[in-house]
Design a protein around this motif. Sequence first.
Motif, short mmCIF file in Angstrom:
data_model
loop_
_atom_site.label_atom_id
_atom_site.label_comp_id
_atom_site.label_asym_id
_atom_site.label_seq_id
_atom_site.Cartn_x
_atom_site.Cartn_y
_atom_site.Cartn_z
N GLN A 281 9.72 -2.41 -11.70
CA GLN A 281 9.05 -1.23 -12.24
C GLN A 281 9.42 -0.03 -11.37
OE1 GLN A 281 7.25 -1.30 -15.07
NE2 GLN A 281 7.70 -3.48 -15.23
N PRO A 282 9.09 1.18 -11.81
CA PRO A 282 9.29 2.34 -10.94
C PRO A 282 8.51 2.15 -9.63
CG PRO A 282 8.82 3.05 -13.18
CD PRO A 282 8.58 1.56 -13.14
N ALA A 283 9.03 2.72 -8.56
CA ALA A 283 8.42 2.55 -7.24
C ALA A 283 6.98 3.03 -7.21
CB ALA A 283 9.24 3.32 -6.20
N GLU A 284 6.18 2.29 -6.46
CA GLU A 284 4.79 2.68 -6.23
C GLU A 284 4.43 2.34 -4.79
OE1 GLU A 284 2.30 -1.17 -7.76
OE2 GLU A 284 3.01 0.20 -9.30
N SER A 285 3.51 3.10 -4.22
CA SER A 285 3.06 2.85 -2.85
C SER A 285 2.30 1.54 -2.80
CB SER A 285 2.15 3.98 -2.37
OG SER A 285 2.87 5.18 -2.32
N ILE A 286 2.39 0.86 -1.66
CA ILE A 286 1.65 -0.38 -1.47
C ILE A 286 0.84 -0.32 -0.18
CG2 ILE A 286 3.26 -1.83 -2.78
CD1 ILE A 286 4.41 -2.80 -0.10
N THR A 287 -0.19 -1.12 -0.13
CA THR A 287 -0.98 -1.24 1.08
C THR A 287 -0.15 -2.03 2.09
OG1 THR A 287 -2.99 -1.29 -0.25
CG2 THR A 287 -3.16 -2.12 2.01
N PRO A 288 -0.03 -1.55 3.30
CA PRO A 288 0.78 -2.27 4.30
C PRO A 288 0.32 -3.71 4.47
CG PRO A 288 0.15 -0.11 5.12
CD PRO A 288 -0.62 -0.33 3.84
N ILE A 289 1.30 -4.60 4.61
CA ILE A 289 1.06 -6.02 4.84
C ILE A 289 1.58 -6.32 6.24
CG2 ILE A 289 1.68 -8.35 4.08
CD1 ILE A 289 2.25 -7.11 1.29
N PRO A 290 0.81 -7.02 7.08
CA PRO A 290 1.30 -7.35 8.43
C PRO A 290 2.67 -8.03 8.37
CG PRO A 290 -1.02 -7.94 8.21
CD PRO A 290 -0.54 -7.55 6.82
N GLY A 291 3.59 -7.52 9.15
CA GLY A 291 4.94 -8.08 9.21
C GLY A 291 5.87 -7.58 8.11
N ASP A 292 5.37 -6.74 7.24
CA ASP A 292 6.18 -6.22 6.12
C ASP A 292 6.25 -4.69 6.26
OD1 ASP A 292 7.30 -5.41 3.72
OD2 ASP A 292 6.05 -6.70 2.48
N PRO A 293 7.41 -4.14 6.62
CA PRO A 293 7.52 -2.72 6.90
C PRO A 293 7.54 -1.82 5.66
CG PRO A 293 9.66 -3.74 7.07
CD PRO A 293 8.67 -4.85 6.83
N ARG A 294 7.52 -2.42 4.47
CA ARG A 294 7.66 -1.61 3.26
C ARG A 294 6.47 -0.67 3.04
NH1 ARG A 294 8.06 -5.26 -1.64
NH2 ARG A 294 6.28 -6.17 -0.60
N THR A 295 6.77 0.49 2.49
CA THR A 295 5.74 1.44 2.10
C THR A 295 5.62 1.51 0.58
OG1 THR A 295 7.35 3.24 2.09
CG2 THR A 295 6.11 2.88 4.14
N HIS A 296 6.55 0.86 -0.11
CA HIS A 296 6.56 0.88 -1.57
C HIS A 296 7.18 -0.41 -2.11
CE1 HIS A 296 10.73 1.86 -0.74
NE2 HIS A 296 11.01 1.49 -1.98
N LYS A 297 6.97 -0.63 -3.39
CA LYS A 297 7.69 -1.70 -4.09
C LYS A 297 8.20 -1.10 -5.39
CE LYS A 297 3.81 -3.74 -6.56
NZ LYS A 297 3.07 -4.95 -6.87
N GLY A 298 9.32 -1.60 -5.86
CA GLY A 298 9.91 -1.09 -7.09
C GLY A 298 11.11 -0.21 -6.82
N TRP A 299 11.61 0.37 -7.91
CA TRP A 299 12.86 1.14 -7.91
C TRP A 299 12.59 2.62 -7.67
CZ3 TRP A 299 17.71 -0.17 -7.47
CH2 TRP A 299 18.70 0.76 -7.80
N ILE A 300 13.29 3.22 -6.72
CA ILE A 300 13.18 4.64 -6.44
C ILE A 300 14.27 5.36 -7.23
CG2 ILE A 300 13.23 6.47 -4.71
CD1 ILE A 300 12.52 4.29 -2.63
N ALA A 301 13.90 6.15 -8.19
CA ALA A 301 14.88 6.89 -9.00
C ALA A 301 15.43 8.07 -8.21
CB ALA A 301 14.24 7.40 -10.28
N VAL B 66 12.95 -3.71 -3.64
CA VAL B 66 13.29 -4.65 -4.72
C VAL B 66 13.65 -6.06 -4.25
CG1 VAL B 66 14.08 -2.78 -6.23
CG2 VAL B 66 15.74 -3.94 -4.76
N ASN B 67 13.76 -6.29 -2.96
CA ASN B 67 14.30 -7.57 -2.48
C ASN B 67 13.28 -8.68 -2.26
OD1 ASN B 67 13.13 -6.66 -0.10
ND2 ASN B 67 14.85 -7.28 1.17
N ARG B 68 12.02 -8.43 -2.51
CA ARG B 68 11.00 -9.45 -2.25
C ARG B 68 9.81 -9.26 -3.14
NH1 ARG B 68 10.12 -7.34 3.76
NH2 ARG B 68 11.91 -6.12 3.32
N TYR B 69 8.98 -10.03 -3.36
CA TYR B 69 8.75 -11.44 -3.17
C TYR B 69 8.96 -12.09 -4.52
CZ TYR B 69 6.75 -10.09 1.31
OH TYR B 69 6.58 -9.57 2.57
N TRP B 70 9.99 -12.90 -4.64
CA TRP B 70 10.41 -13.47 -5.92
C TRP B 70 10.26 -14.98 -5.91
CZ3 TRP B 70 10.73 -9.84 -9.35
CH2 TRP B 70 11.11 -8.55 -8.95
N ALA B 71 9.78 -15.51 -7.03
CA ALA B 71 9.59 -16.96 -7.19
C ALA B 71 10.91 -17.59 -7.64
CB ALA B 71 8.49 -17.25 -8.21
#
Length: 180
Positions: free
Chosen positions: A68-88, A102-107
């Motif tokens: 989906q389009p990028a959206e901010s996420i709540t920080p997760i310990p050990g995960d440096p991401r500030t967003h998930k999704g695609w940045i246009a 886009v590289n995580r967390y996939w089943a």
Amino acid sequence: MITTNELAKRLAIPTSNIRALEALGVITGTPVTIGKTRAWPEETVEELADRQFIEDLPHPRAIAVKVQPAESITPIPGDPRTHKGWIAGLPNNYTKRQIDGVNRYWAVKDAPDWIDEVFLVTSKTFILAPYRITGVKQHGNDWSFALTEPDTETRKLFDQKRIHSRRGPFVERLPDTRNQ
């Protein structure tokens, strides 16, 4: 000018996907608005509608993930991401910032078997970018993928293409069709 409803018909997608494709940077330019009707230039619509479906072309095996389009996420310990999704609109789809979204967390139960294969980031029947999988890391039942820019041939093959959308899983496996 082509209205939203006609654009959706030509792309064979629900009209509700049009705004997401704009947010993802697939549909570019500003539509003309007349009252409540939005419309795009014919050339824009034709370029999108004329994109080939990758399943109709010989291609190497690949994992295709739906984002989906990028959206901010709540920080997760050990995960440096500030967003998930695609940045246009990023000038380069192969930056750490884009990949981190886009590289995580996939089943993907067989994730280690996909190292050195193609990882396709897709949404609403459009391929946003191809990557090369260089490694994987397990996180419980899910996996993250180390991704890098693919070789020129792979990039040309998957750039500006579409993928048949299927309901269901967010991860699809495409078989190698080069020798069929």
